[in-house]
Design a protein around this motif. Sequence first.
Motif, PDB file in Angstrom:
ATOM      1  N   ALA A  56       0.951  -1.527   0.064  1.00 21.43           N
ATOM      2  CA  ALA A  56      -0.276  -0.336  -0.244  1.00 21.43           C
ATOM      3  C   ALA A  56       0.578   1.281  -0.157  1.00 21.43           C
ATOM      4  CB  ALA A  56      -1.070   0.426   1.350  1.00 21.43           C
ATOM      5  N   LEU A  57       1.722   1.426   0.939  1.00 24.67           N
ATOM      6  CA  LEU A  57       3.178   2.333   0.794  1.00 24.67           C
ATOM      7  C   LEU A  57       3.715   2.961  -0.836  1.00 24.67           C
ATOM      8  CD1 LEU A  57       4.033   2.302   4.778  1.00 24.67           C
ATOM      9  CD2 LEU A  57       3.392   4.199   3.458  1.00 24.67           C
ATOM     10  N   GLY A  58       4.428   1.380  -1.223  1.00 24.07           N
ATOM     11  CA  GLY A  58       4.280   1.170  -2.366  1.00 24.07           C
ATOM     12  C   GLY A  58       3.433   2.112  -3.860  1.00 24.07           C
ATOM     13  N   ALA A  59       2.363   1.930  -3.275  1.00 18.95           N
ATOM     14  CA  ALA A  59       1.400   2.135  -4.106  1.00 18.95           C
ATOM     15  C   ALA A  59       1.396   3.727  -3.976  1.00 18.95           C
ATOM     16  CB  ALA A  59       0.284   2.158  -4.206  1.00 18.95           C
ATOM     17  N   LEU A  60       1.398   4.503  -2.747  1.00 20.77           N
ATOM     18  CA  LEU A  60       1.468   6.137  -2.307  1.00 20.77           C
ATOM     19  C   LEU A  60       3.051   5.956  -3.027  1.00 20.77           C
ATOM     20  CD1 LEU A  60       0.299   7.938  -0.893  1.00 20.77           C
ATOM     21  CD2 LEU A  60       1.535   7.261   0.740  1.00 20.77           C
ATOM     22  N   GLY A  61       3.631   5.115  -3.700  1.00 19.88           N
ATOM     23  CA  GLY A  61       5.279   5.961  -3.210  1.00 19.88           C
ATOM     24  C   GLY A  61       5.065   5.951  -5.128  1.00 19.88           C
ATOM     25  N   ALA A  62       3.834   5.146  -6.187  1.00 21.05           N
ATOM     26  CA  ALA A  62       3.779   5.389  -7.196  1.00 21.05           C
ATOM     27  C   ALA A  62       3.429   6.410  -7.752  1.00 21.05           C
ATOM     28  CB  ALA A  62       3.057   4.280  -8.204  1.00 21.05           C
ATOM     29  N   VAL A  63       2.298   7.014  -6.832  1.00 19.64           N
ATOM     30  CA  VAL A  63       2.016   7.674  -7.205  1.00 19.64           C
ATOM     31  C   VAL A  63       2.533   9.825  -6.734  1.00 19.64           C
ATOM     32  CG1 VAL A  63      -0.786   9.919  -6.458  1.00 19.64           C
ATOM     33  CG2 VAL A  63      -0.656   7.233  -6.188  1.00 19.64           C
ATOM     34  N   GLY A  64       3.409   9.314  -6.050  1.00 21.82           N
ATOM     35  CA  GLY A  64       4.111  10.564  -5.812  1.00 21.82           C
ATOM     36  C   GLY A  64       4.852  10.927  -6.890  1.00 21.82           C
ATOM     37  N   PHE A  65       5.943   9.898  -7.213  1.00 29.44           N
ATOM     38  CA  PHE A  65       6.991   9.445  -8.065  1.00 29.44           C
ATOM     39  C   PHE A  65       6.125   9.795  -9.334  1.00 29.44           C
ATOM     40  CE2 PHE A  65      10.339   8.240 -10.902  1.00 29.44           C
ATOM     41  CZ  PHE A  65      11.821   8.002 -10.448  1.00 29.44           C
ATOM     42  N   MET A  66       5.233   9.871  -9.886  1.00 27.08           N
ATOM     43  CA  MET A  66       4.318   9.834 -10.774  1.00 27.08           C
ATOM     44  C   MET A  66       4.759  12.087 -10.980  1.00 27.08           C
ATOM     45  SD  MET A  66       0.367   9.606 -13.012  1.00 27.08           S
ATOM     46  CE  MET A  66       1.443   7.813 -12.416  1.00 27.08           C
ATOM     47  N   ALA A  67       3.539  12.152 -10.159  1.00 28.34           N
ATOM     48  CA  ALA A  67       3.305  13.823  -9.277  1.00 28.34           C
ATOM     49  C   ALA A  67       5.235  14.800  -9.132  1.00 28.34           C
ATOM     50  CB  ALA A  67       3.376  14.486  -7.806  1.00 28.34           C
ATOM     51  N   GLY A  68       6.167  14.142  -8.465  1.00 30.86           N
ATOM     52  CA  GLY A  68       7.756  14.357  -8.743  1.00 30.86           C
ATOM     53  C   GLY A  68       8.142  14.620 -10.453  1.00 30.86           C
ATOM     54  N   GLY A  69       7.380  13.436 -10.795  1.00 33.09           N
ATOM     55  CA  GLY A  69       8.516  13.553 -12.157  1.00 33.09           C
ATOM     56  C   GLY A  69       6.997  15.162 -12.915  1.00 33.09           C
ATOM     57  N   LEU A  70       6.144  14.796 -12.633  1.00 33.21           N
ATOM     58  CA  LEU A  70       5.345  15.834 -13.475  1.00 33.21           C
ATOM     59  C   LEU A  70       6.003  17.497 -12.671  1.00 33.21           C
ATOM     60  CD1 LEU A  70       2.323  15.251 -13.710  1.00 33.21           C
ATOM     61  CD2 LEU A  70       3.566  15.029 -15.290  1.00 33.21           C
TER      62      LEU A  70
END
Length: 361
Positions: free
Chosen positions: A101-115
Amino acid sequence: MTTSELPIAGPREAAPVTRYLCTPREDLITALLGCTMMIGLQTDAWAHANIIDTIESFFTPWHAMLYGGFTALAAWTFWLALRRRSSTPRWWRDGWPAGYALGALGAVGFMAGGLADLAWHTIFGIEASLEIAFSPSHLLLAFSAILLLSSPARSWWATGQGGVRAAAGVVSLALATVFATAILTPLSAFASTVPTRAYEEVTGSPTYTAAALGIGAYLLSTVVLAVPLLLAHRRRATPGTATGIVAAVGLFPCLMYELPADLTAAAAGALAGAALADLAMFRLDAVRGRHALLRLPIAGALLAALVWSGHLLGLHLAAGLRWPAELITGTVVITMVVAVTLGCLAQAPESENRAERFTAN
């Protein structure tokens, strides 16, 4: 009930909740996909260190490797929960395997960080030198990557199993540690050759300041290595944990700067020390048991003493140490003090140890 499901008690008035577990193979796939992100990060760091003058765009081959690896890992992470949507309607909340679940949160955060990183580069241009470490978008990317990449480690800790699951957990922990420390590379002992430079006993002189900062780099790097090791070792002694973490963190600046002889020799010495620390910790657990007194402080002391002794020996063989004996030996001792302190903080209370021993019996 399958072996991939674990019922856990919810609130008193609620029905039991099913907690899913990944299989060892699924954890291994996650760890291997994380390695593709690591390759992208390594090539991006190399580019920033060696050909920054020719970089004028966000859209580079190394960024493509980094974000391509991320896309594959994020898609796989979400698929692990999405495939349970028929039996778990609220899969986005209840369908995650343990640790993911934390990994999924990290995926969303990484996408936001990329943008955010794309917007940052568009507005302010491409960073160079120390600005890379403190770009807000890069800090968000690093934190999010830690959450995403460490999913197999949390899955490993949830089950306590060895074998393939433990191997995936160790790889995952090493990758997460690298992403946590890549932005700190200018402050890493693995990127420093300060002990090979002349030292003047004049307070405030350039060599005095360089030596002080060099010792600070050893202290910071000790924290970087000891925290993930102690998190894993608190649960069980797993051969290769220290070696994997030190190899990943130590080789990163070597590859980034195209394998200079002094840094490479120092990293090799540190890696040999980490392997010895792994053997010593595993042997001590076999003799003293998992609930022995001062188990984690001793593990921290072994890590610091062997890794930094090997690192300094490698530097000496490659380029010759020019620090006085007090600084050389004192660096090893003070890093041991830091690691022992961290081990004391991570050590389970004696009441918890007694409860675990009682349960085991």
